[in-house]
Design a protein around this motif. Sequence first.
Motif, PDB file in Angstrom:
ATOM      1  N   ARG A  35       0.834  -1.196   0.000  1.00  0.00           N
ATOM      2  CA  ARG A  35       0.000   0.000   0.000  1.00  0.00           C
ATOM      3  C   ARG A  35       0.876   1.257   0.000  1.00  0.00           C
ATOM      4  NH1 ARG A  35      -2.899  -1.109   5.434  1.00  0.00           N
ATOM      5  NH2 ARG A  35      -0.811  -1.958   5.790  1.00  0.00           N
ATOM      6  N   VAL A  36       0.304   2.352  -0.479  1.00  0.00           N
ATOM      7  CA  VAL A  36       0.990   3.639  -0.515  1.00  0.00           C
ATOM      8  C   VAL A  36       0.077   4.709   0.058  1.00  0.00           C
ATOM      9  CG1 VAL A  36       2.045   5.400  -1.977  1.00  0.00           C
ATOM     10  CG2 VAL A  36       2.274   2.995  -2.587  1.00  0.00           C
ATOM     11  N   LEU A  37       0.602   5.474   0.986  1.00  0.00           N
ATOM     12  CA  LEU A  37      -0.083   6.667   1.461  1.00  0.00           C
ATOM     13  C   LEU A  37       0.487   7.873   0.736  1.00  0.00           C
ATOM     14  CD1 LEU A  37       0.032   6.108   5.331  1.00  0.00           C
ATOM     15  CD2 LEU A  37      -2.060   6.219   3.954  1.00  0.00           C
ATOM     16  N   PHE A  38      -0.364   8.833   0.375  1.00  0.00           N
ATOM     17  CA  PHE A  38       0.150  10.070  -0.187  1.00  0.00           C
ATOM     18  C   PHE A  38      -0.876  11.175   0.017  1.00  0.00           C
ATOM     19  CE2 PHE A  38      -2.138   7.926  -3.561  1.00  0.00           C
ATOM     20  CZ  PHE A  38      -2.795   8.921  -4.279  1.00  0.00           C
ATOM     21  N   THR A  39      -0.451  12.400  -0.186  1.00  0.00           N
ATOM     22  CA  THR A  39      -1.329  13.557  -0.072  1.00  0.00           C
ATOM     23  C   THR A  39      -1.801  13.956  -1.459  1.00  0.00           C
ATOM     24  OG1 THR A  39      -0.115  14.343   1.868  1.00  0.00           O
ATOM     25  CG2 THR A  39      -1.521  15.934   0.747  1.00  0.00           C
ATOM     26  N   THR A  40      -3.105  14.151  -1.624  1.00  0.00           N
ATOM     27  CA  THR A  40      -3.672  14.541  -2.908  1.00  0.00           C
ATOM     28  C   THR A  40      -4.500  15.808  -2.740  1.00  0.00           C
ATOM     29  OG1 THR A  40      -5.155  13.879  -4.710  1.00  0.00           O
ATOM     30  CG2 THR A  40      -5.665  13.029  -2.528  1.00  0.00           C
ATOM     31  N   LYS A  56      -4.608   9.837   0.858  1.00  0.00           N
ATOM     32  CA  LYS A  56      -5.175   8.748   0.070  1.00  0.00           C
ATOM     33  C   LYS A  56      -4.348   7.493   0.280  1.00  0.00           C
ATOM     34  CE  LYS A  56      -7.742   8.649  -4.252  1.00  0.00           C
ATOM     35  NZ  LYS A  56      -7.987   9.307  -5.556  1.00  0.00           N
ATOM     36  N   LEU A  57      -5.028   6.358   0.263  1.00  0.00           N
ATOM     37  CA  LEU A  57      -4.391   5.061   0.433  1.00  0.00           C
ATOM     38  C   LEU A  57      -4.532   4.281  -0.866  1.00  0.00           C
ATOM     39  CD1 LEU A  57      -3.046   3.005   2.384  1.00  0.00           C
ATOM     40  CD2 LEU A  57      -5.350   2.245   2.994  1.00  0.00           C
ATOM     41  N   LEU A  58      -3.390   3.885  -1.447  1.00  0.00           N
ATOM     42  CA  LEU A  58      -3.388   3.215  -2.749  1.00  0.00           C
ATOM     43  C   LEU A  58      -2.945   1.772  -2.599  1.00  0.00           C
ATOM     44  CD1 LEU A  58      -2.168   4.602  -6.113  1.00  0.00           C
ATOM     45  CD2 LEU A  58      -1.075   2.535  -5.276  1.00  0.00           C
ATOM     46  N   ASN A  59      -3.688   0.872  -3.234  1.00  0.00           N
ATOM     47  CA  ASN A  59      -3.315  -0.535  -3.299  1.00  0.00           C
ATOM     48  C   ASN A  59      -2.380  -0.730  -4.482  1.00  0.00           C
ATOM     49  OD1 ASN A  59      -3.655  -3.377  -4.471  1.00  0.00           O
ATOM     50  ND2 ASN A  59      -4.601  -3.610  -2.459  1.00  0.00           N
ATOM     51  N   VAL A  60      -1.160  -1.194  -4.227  1.00  0.00           N
ATOM     52  CA  VAL A  60      -0.151  -1.270  -5.279  1.00  0.00           C
ATOM     53  C   VAL A  60      -0.533  -2.282  -6.347  1.00  0.00           C
ATOM     54  CG1 VAL A  60       2.255  -1.832  -5.783  1.00  0.00           C
ATOM     55  CG2 VAL A  60       1.688  -0.517  -3.741  1.00  0.00           C
ATOM     56  N   THR A  73      -5.551   0.900  -7.272  1.00  0.00           N
ATOM     57  CA  THR A  73      -6.782   1.607  -6.909  1.00  0.00           C
ATOM     58  C   THR A  73      -6.551   2.318  -5.588  1.00  0.00           C
ATOM     59  OG1 THR A  73      -7.617  -0.375  -5.790  1.00  0.00           O
ATOM     60  CG2 THR A  73      -8.265  -0.030  -8.095  1.00  0.00           C
ATOM     61  N   ALA A  74      -7.231   3.450  -5.394  1.00  0.00           N
ATOM     62  CA  ALA A  74      -6.978   4.253  -4.204  1.00  0.00           C
ATOM     63  C   ALA A  74      -8.282   4.765  -3.618  1.00  0.00           C
ATOM     64  CB  ALA A  74      -6.056   5.428  -4.538  1.00  0.00           C
ATOM     65  N   GLN A  75      -8.238   5.028  -2.325  1.00  0.00           N
ATOM     66  CA  GLN A  75      -9.402   5.593  -1.647  1.00  0.00           C
ATOM     67  C   GLN A  75      -8.943   6.625  -0.628  1.00  0.00           C
ATOM     68  OE1 GLN A  75     -11.117   2.044   0.089  1.00  0.00           O
ATOM     69  NE2 GLN A  75      -9.964   2.313   1.991  1.00  0.00           N
ATOM     70  N   LEU A  76      -9.764   7.648  -0.419  1.00  0.00           N
ATOM     71  CA  LEU A  76      -9.449   8.661   0.580  1.00  0.00           C
ATOM     72  C   LEU A  76      -9.654   8.091   1.974  1.00  0.00           C
ATOM     73  CD1 LEU A  76     -11.247  11.682  -1.126  1.00  0.00           C
ATOM     74  CD2 LEU A  76      -8.771  11.421  -0.854  1.00  0.00           C
ATOM     75  N   LEU A  77      -8.777   8.457   2.894  1.00  0.00           N
ATOM     76  CA  LEU A  77      -8.964   8.055   4.278  1.00  0.00           C
ATOM     77  C   LEU A  77     -10.088   8.876   4.901  1.00  0.00           C
ATOM     78  CD1 LEU A  77      -5.387   7.541   5.772  1.00  0.00           C
ATOM     79  CD2 LEU A  77      -6.897   5.894   4.675  1.00  0.00           C
ATOM     80  N   PRO A  78     -10.741   8.337   5.936  1.00  0.00           N
ATOM     81  CA  PRO A  78     -11.807   9.102   6.598  1.00  0.00           C
ATOM     82  C   PRO A  78     -11.300  10.461   7.075  1.00  0.00           C
ATOM     83  CG  PRO A  78     -11.758   6.836   7.377  1.00  0.00           C
ATOM     84  CD  PRO A  78     -10.545   7.007   6.532  1.00  0.00           C
ATOM     85  N   GLU A  79     -12.180  11.460   7.049  1.00  0.00           N
ATOM     86  CA  GLU A  79     -11.780  12.803   7.472  1.00  0.00           C
ATOM     87  C   GLU A  79     -12.841  13.415   8.371  1.00  0.00           C
ATOM     88  OE1 GLU A  79     -11.740  16.004   4.771  1.00  0.00           O
ATOM     89  OE2 GLU A  79     -13.588  15.423   3.762  1.00  0.00           O
ATOM     90  N   THR A  80     -12.426  14.429   9.094  1.00  0.00           N
ATOM     91  CA  THR A  80     -13.361  15.251   9.846  1.00  0.00           C
ATOM     92  C   THR A  80     -13.726  16.432   8.969  1.00  0.00           C
ATOM     93  OG1 THR A  80     -12.318  14.633  11.929  1.00  0.00           O
ATOM     94  CG2 THR A  80     -13.689  16.616  11.943  1.00  0.00           C
TER      95      THR A  80
END
Length: 441
Positions: free
Chosen positions: A220-225, A234-238, A242-249
């Motif tokens: 997996r890869v974490l990055f800022t978008t 965002k968390l990306l499956n190598v 495919t990627a999804q945003l992490l939960p946010e407030t």
Amino acid sequence: MLRSLTWALALAGAAFAAAPVAAQDGPLRLEITEGVIEPLPYAVPAFVAENAAAQQYAAEISRVVASDLSGTGLFREIPASAHIARVTSFDAPVGYADWKAVNAEALITGAVSVSGDRLTVKFRLYDIYSGQQLGEGLQFAATTASWRRMAHKVADAAYSRITGESGYFDSRVVFVAEAGPKDQRQKRLGVMDYDGANVQYLTDSSTIVLAPRFSPTGDRVLFTTFETGFPRIKLLNVASVTAQLLPETPGTMTFAPRFSPDGRQVVYSLEQGGNTDIWKMDLNTGQSSRLTNTPAIETGPSFSPDGSRIVFESDRSGTQQLYVMSASGGEPTRISFGEGRYGTPVWSPRGDLIAFTKQNQGRFHIGVMRTDGSEERLLTASFLDEGPTWAPNGRVIMFTRESAGAGGEPRLYSVDITGRNLKAVTTEGAASDPAWSPLLP
């Protein structure tokens, strides 16, 4: 917002098998200290092609091995033009006197064979002055597409046996590939071999991306978008890309993420109402907890290898400095006290040092210090150096260096922890935000 990270990318069909090919331990050993000045002379004759299909790979593999070792600054290759002996068979006796005559202290021999799309590499390492083979020979097998990885594995084994440290050549670096004018840069995530070869892209350039970070297992890869208009993690499956945003407030911005050593948690910065603090999230539950709570700007968190502590940057003292706290939060301890401002701290994989960016008197530096802030040592100085990341063995640091002027652009550089072996990393174009992986499996 600066960046770094860790990762391992498994190549399809590149499952390696390593088997011993026999010998005894020898006395050859290069002790790596700040006093090491004279590189150890070694020879790598072209590997023997054991069948016709292997001829294309044999010479190339031996050249990559030589490039890896010589690139450390710890080894000096004796050119083929100076060789007296010729290696035409992997099992032929070694003419130690011939290699001693050209001042070689170590000799690496190898052989390559190809069957279909499978490639096998064998190698042995010899201590010329003791007249002994150093360790057992090894054999690696994988697909022909993975020939560079096998060369890196040979170099890692030779490096480890001579220095007593683990290698770092069979690793990858994730980075931000940049294109376009300075005020309109397009950015996408790329990943490459540690030496700049085999570039692959993980995202397109439709939005700004920053600060990639890989999970400890590299899946997996974490990055800022900025795809939503504000920084989000965002968390990306190598494997699937495919990627999804992490939960946010709602109403917050999140950035500067990094995995915990066990890959189960993410530590990151969260900005809300003009205030930025360090937070931690459980990736299984999505639950977050606040680790700092001050009016200061606190960002750039990095776990210690054992997961017990976090180093981060904060201006709570009035200037940008480095602090260490428990991984569960609590009162931090300031560890930077030199002149200037400190940022982007990254804990060494060995656990003994923290790398950082320092700005002082109009110059930027990459430096290291002990985890208590002692023994600060600046390794570089330029118009703009920033964002260090550690090689898997904690011996080398990669970072971004940007040139001055309207046409200035970022490039990747590496330097060892003595500050001596500074060199550019080959990339196809402008590049920033490097993050080094652990050794690949």
